[in-house]
Scaffold this active site. Structure first.
Site, PDB file in Angstrom:
ATOM      1  N   GLY A 219      42.372 133.018 124.702  1.00 24.03           N
ATOM      2  CA  GLY A 219      41.628 134.145 126.008  1.00 24.03           C
ATOM      3  C   GLY A 219      42.511 133.436 126.732  1.00 24.03           C
ATOM      4  O   GLY A 219      41.682 133.322 127.771  1.00 24.03           O
ATOM      5  N   GLY A 263      47.551 135.314 124.028  1.00 23.45           N
ATOM      6  CA  GLY A 263      48.384 135.855 123.981  1.00 23.45           C
ATOM      7  C   GLY A 263      48.430 136.916 125.572  1.00 23.45           C
ATOM      8  O   GLY A 263      50.126 136.515 125.874  1.00 23.45           O
ATOM      9  N   ARG A 300      43.419 148.674 130.876  1.00 20.93           N
ATOM     10  CA  ARG A 300      42.060 148.077 131.713  1.00 20.93           C
ATOM     11  C   ARG A 300      41.522 147.828 132.218  1.00 20.93           C
ATOM     12  O   ARG A 300      40.427 147.545 132.120  1.00 20.93           O
ATOM     13  CB  ARG A 300      43.117 146.939 132.170  1.00 20.93           C
ATOM     14  CG  ARG A 300      44.491 146.492 130.862  1.00 20.93           C
ATOM     15  CD  ARG A 300      44.732 144.738 131.122  1.00 20.93           C
ATOM     16  NE  ARG A 300      43.491 144.005 131.251  1.00 20.93           N
ATOM     17  CZ  ARG A 300      43.108 143.308 132.650  1.00 20.93           C
ATOM     18  NH1 ARG A 300      44.295 142.953 133.641  1.00 20.93           N
ATOM     19  NH2 ARG A 300      42.382 142.620 132.275  1.00 20.93           N
ATOM     20  N   CYS A 333      42.433 163.840 133.989  1.00 19.18           N
ATOM     21  CA  CYS A 333      41.112 164.219 134.388  1.00 19.18           C
ATOM     22  C   CYS A 333      40.572 163.990 134.253  1.00 19.18           C
ATOM     23  O   CYS A 333      39.070 164.442 133.056  1.00 19.18           O
ATOM     24  CB  CYS A 333      41.377 165.625 133.817  1.00 19.18           C
ATOM     25  SG  CYS A 333      40.422 166.732 134.007  1.00 19.18           S
ATOM     26  N   GLU A 334      39.734 162.583 134.740  1.00 18.05           N
ATOM     27  CA  GLU A 334      39.178 162.177 134.872  1.00 18.05           C
ATOM     28  C   GLU A 334      38.791 161.005 135.859  1.00 18.05           C
ATOM     29  O   GLU A 334      38.975 160.295 136.444  1.00 18.05           O
ATOM     30  CB  GLU A 334      38.645 161.121 133.016  1.00 18.05           C
ATOM     31  CG  GLU A 334      39.297 161.693 132.509  1.00 18.05           C
ATOM     32  CD  GLU A 334      38.056 161.199 131.779  1.00 18.05           C
ATOM     33  OE1 GLU A 334      36.729 161.398 131.787  1.00 18.05           O
ATOM     34  OE2 GLU A 334      37.919 161.722 130.220  1.00 18.05           O
TER      35      GLU A 334
END
Length: 403
Positions: A219, A263, A300, A333-334
């Site tokens: 993290g 990561g 994200r 299309c959002e």
């Protein structure tokens, strides 16, 4: 931004828009920083879910970093990247019996995160080695959706059930060789991580003698906003090392070693996402810069309300500053298809390039074909300054590949 403006335009001409570009130099630098920061006392393993490009994984392995996998697919790709069984740690969540067997058959160490999974593992692999994921009761992260420990999360075994876990281990004659945890993603303050590490070590001392390793999880964050401070590894060391020393003094296995699971820290800053401005408009008093960077390319923000710096580039001319704030939006299309909200990106014009920074972690790995759009190509900028295609873009034909 590690690219020159002219390079960005040429790459889009050569490989299409949008496009992911990675810096080999930055990737290797981040690997080296981690190894140096922990002075050989904590072994980093790259969480492949952050970026599973085969070529990047090979570089990470060359730098001496191990690997964590969360699915059979990641195990498969890691093997193709050259990672051996002993270099992969399978940290599964609600895995099927078939998935557990996939790892067991390859002699890859499995971490289970529930008594139910431990029971299944023991039944199909009596006498095998196993690790347990513990929930230390402390979580941290940039968004509630990525806090993976503490109350209200699905991960890990409640320490109250350590006794039950030991009974299952004895029942199936399993060898418990490691304990791991993960408190969440993208923290820049060492405090919660150190606190959780102390809790985990106290749990190990109380319940689990004879372990080979303790894994503190990952993290580690990177600064996504200009001016944001970096994670202070000195403070992290100053907090962790005394805990580790005290633990080893009291623990029965003086050769126990320690691991972590970064990561994002390794991959985020080496990645740049390039896209093209296709339309600019004013609507009901708001300005929109329309690009081909839909959330099928970078998810994200729509998932986590995450922030990325977005820079406007123009061929042969400087971008003029503007006091007018604009939303940089994609082509999905959002209504939630927004890359950057209310930003002073400048006097955007059709044909300009948008460069989205720190896109190397959880960028392409979350990309999809939503709206039947194609995932972009990925290109590596080598340490010699050359550009190499490391994954081809989808094609219309590839949309039909599995029918």
């Amino acid at each position: 931004m590690f690219l020159q403006k002219d390079e960005a335009f040429q790459l889009l001409a050569d490989f299409g828009s949008p496009l992911y570009v990675y810096s080999e130099g930055i990737l290797r630098e981040r690997c080296g920083e981690l190894l140096e920061a922990f002075e050989g006392r904590i072994k980093p393993s790259f969480s492949a879910k952050a970026n599973s490009n085969l070529h990047l994984l090979r570089i990470i392995r060359e730098e001496g970093i191990g690997a964590d996998a969360v699915s059979p697919g990641e195990i498969f790709i890691l093997e193709r990247a050259g990672f051996e069984s002993g270099e992969i740690f399978y940290i599964c969540n609600n895995a099927s019996e078939e998935e557990l067997r996939f790892a067991i058959d390859r002699d890859i160490l499995v971490s289970v995160d529930s008594l139910s999974q431990l029971e299944t593992f023991g039944r199909i692999n009596r006498g095998g080695s196993v690790a347990l994921r513990i929930n230390p009761g402390v979580g941290a992260g940039h968004c509630d959706k990525v806090v993976t420990a503490g109350c209200g999360t699905k991960f890990g075994i409640d320490p109250a059930y350590c006794g039950e876990a030991k009974k299952i281990i004895a029942k199936y004659e399993l060898k418990l060789i490691g304990i791991n945890q993960h408190i969440g993603s993208l923290f820049l303050d060492a405090g919660p991580y150190v606190k959780a590490a102390g809790i985990l070590l106290s749990i190990v001392l109380k319940h689990f003698p004879g372990l080979d390793f303790v894994d503190f999880g990952g993290g580690f964050g990177v600064p996504y906003k200009e001016g944001e401070r970096r994670l202070n590894f000195g403070a992290l060391r100053d907090g962790l090392f005394p805990l580790m020393d005290s633990f080893v003094e009291r623990y029965d296995n003086k050769y126990v070693h320690f691991k972590c699971e970064p990561g994002r820290y390794i991959a985020a800053e080496c990645g740049l996402l390039l896209g093209t401005v296709n339309a600019v408009k004013e609507s009901f008093g708001k300005r929109y810069v329309g690009t081909d960077l839909g959330f099928n390319v970078l998810m994200r923000r729509v998932l986590y309300n995450s922030y990325h710096e977005a820079r406007l580039l123009r061929r042969g001319a400087a971008v003029q500053r503007s006091a007018v704030l604009a939303d940089v939006v994609g082509d999905i299309c959002e209504s939630g298809d927004v890359i950057a909200e209310s930003r002073p990106v400048g006097d955007a014009r059709k044909g300009d390039v948008i460069a989205v920074e720190n896109a190397g972690a959880y960028g392409y790995s979350m990309a999809s074909n939503y709206n039947s759009r194609m995932r972009p190509a990925e290109v590596l900028m080598t340490q010699r300054g050359e550009f190499k295609l490391i994954r081809a873009a989808d094609t219309l034909e590839s949309l039909l590949a599995n029918f």
